[in-house]
Design an enzyme around this catalytic site. Structure first.
Site, PDB file in Angstrom:
ATOM      1  N   PRO A 194       0.801  -1.233   0.000  1.00 54.21           N
ATOM      2  CA  PRO A 194       0.000   0.000   0.000  1.00 54.21           C
ATOM      3  C   PRO A 194       0.832   1.280   0.000  1.00 54.21           C
ATOM      4  O   PRO A 194       0.867   2.023   0.978  1.00 54.21           O
ATOM      5  CB  PRO A 194      -0.832  -0.129   1.281  1.00 54.21           C
ATOM      6  CG  PRO A 194      -0.004  -0.983   2.182  1.00 54.21           C
ATOM      7  CD  PRO A 194       0.805  -1.903   1.306  1.00 54.21           C
ATOM      8  N   CYS A 195       1.490   1.542  -1.119  1.00 53.75           N
ATOM      9  CA  CYS A 195       2.296   2.758  -1.228  1.00 53.75           C
ATOM     10  C   CYS A 195       1.424   4.005  -1.165  1.00 53.75           C
ATOM     11  O   CYS A 195       1.911   5.096  -0.873  1.00 53.75           O
ATOM     12  CB  CYS A 195       3.123   2.737  -2.514  1.00 53.75           C
ATOM     13  SG  CYS A 195       2.174   2.519  -4.016  1.00 53.75           S
TER      14      CYS A 195
END
Ligand SMILES: [Zn+2]
Length: 363
Positions: A326-327
């Site tokens: 989950p950048c």
């Protein structure tokens, strides 16, 4: 389920009502400021286009023609959004018409010369006016066709399907052409990454997997997609080829639950080839829970490299498995969203979705 009304406009554009008003009065002041793409026709126009005005709900706005092309739209034949305002180059017209007549065909330098057009001149014009070469432009048109532009929940889905390339088999065929895949090429040692398209409320995503797990998940219109596909291929010493895989089917099901607000974590194996530093950063990203955010500084400190904030930002941007790594949960120290490969509006939409999604009680 998110509504597309609130999220379909990137943050860098004027407000939607301002843009729509500019379209209604064909305001030349907005020429080049934004481009409008019409979801029902698949065409991208200038704000000054003399064509009949589309309904506001059928418009998708873009900051550049290039972005619209990558999203699968084709340039309008009336307002010719590819040409600089006021100076339509006559000599280029046959070339553009040739591309539009058969966007899948590759026009070579020899083809251009046969048409009496000097390839270097074409290249210079595209670079000067659009920042891309003519070959990159052709690739963008093919990629746009391959990736399609269907959005779940849009009432234009039926119209979009008429496009032909919206079918999965059409996608695979076009993908194969876009990425120059040579099946059975001897230099490939590992099993190929099988690539398919997954539709989401935020637009189509391209997903890739092999037996080891998910290796690629990107929003389809992402400019860097082509490079990401090549990087995965190179790192795993394999090729990407259109296909299906059990992991991809599970991914599609889990993503549907995620976008429905019924899932906060994914239980799928990931294939994340990268440098030690990148792997450290990506591992840290996976520790950020849904509904939470963290700053680049915090990530840098957590991996024991407090001064490497910029390198953390780059590794974050090099992430090839969106959402699962989950950048989008990394934001600036001041709380600003900063960048996102899939576009800031998507980052915001993902964070809003996760803020609304109820997390299971900790055990
Ligand atoms: Zn037009």
């Amino acid at each position: 389920m998110t509504t597309t009304e609130s999220i379909s406009r990137p943050a860098t554009l004027p407000p939607a009502d301002e843009m729509y008003a500019a379209i209604l009065r064909r305001d030349p002041d907005y020429d080049g400021v934004f481009f409008l793409a019409v979801t029902t026709t698949g065409i991208v126009c200038r704000p000054t286009c003399p064509a009949r005005k589309p309904k506001a709900e059928n418009i998708e706005y873009f900051a550049s023609v290039r972005d619209a092309l990558f999203a699968g739209y084709r340039p309008c034949r009336r307002c010719r959004p590819l040409e600089p305002a006021g100076t339509p180059p006559e000599w280029l017209r046959p070339v553009l018409e040739r591309v539009e007549a058969d966007p899948e065909a590759r026009i070579t330098d020899a083809d251009l010369r046969r048409d009496g057009v000097e390839p270097a001149r074409v290249r210079r014009w595209f670079v000067a006016n659009h920042g891309i070469t003519f070959h990159a432009y052709q690739r963008a048109r093919r990629l746009g066709l391959a990736l399609g532009r269907v959005r779940l929940g849009d009432d234009v889905t039926a119209a979009a399907y008429a496009h032909g390339f919206e079918s999965l088999s059409g996608f695979r065929e076009a993908f194969r052409r876009v990425f120059d895949i040579a099946p059975g090429s001897a230099k490939h040692v590992a099993a190929p990454i099988l690539v398919t398209r997954i539709l989401t409320p935020l637009g189509p995503m391209v997903a890739g997997a092999n037996d080891d797990g998910i290796a690629l998940l990107e929003f389809a219109e992402r400019r860097r997609l082509e490079r990401q596909v090549r990087t995965v291929s190179k790192r795993l010493e394999t090729t990407c080829t259109p296909g299906d895989h059990e992991w991809l089917r599970r991914l599609e099901a889990q993503l549907a639950e995620y976008f429905d607000g019924k899932r906060t974590t994914f239980d799928l194996p990931l294939v994340l080839p990268g440098t030690d530093f990148q792997r450290d950063v990506w591992a840290e990203l996976r520790d950020i829970a849904s509904g939470e955010t963290r700053s680049y500084d915090a990530i840098a400190r957590a991996i024991g490299r407090p001064k490497a904030v910029r390198a953390v930002g780059r590794a974050n941007g090099d992430n090839r498995v969106a959402i699962l790594v989950p950048c989008h949960r990394v934001i600036g120290a001041d709380g600003k969203l900063t960048g996102y490969g899939g576009g800031l509006w998507r980052k915001q939409a993902l964070l809003e979705l996760e803020a609304r999604t109820e997390r299971p009680a900790r055990t």
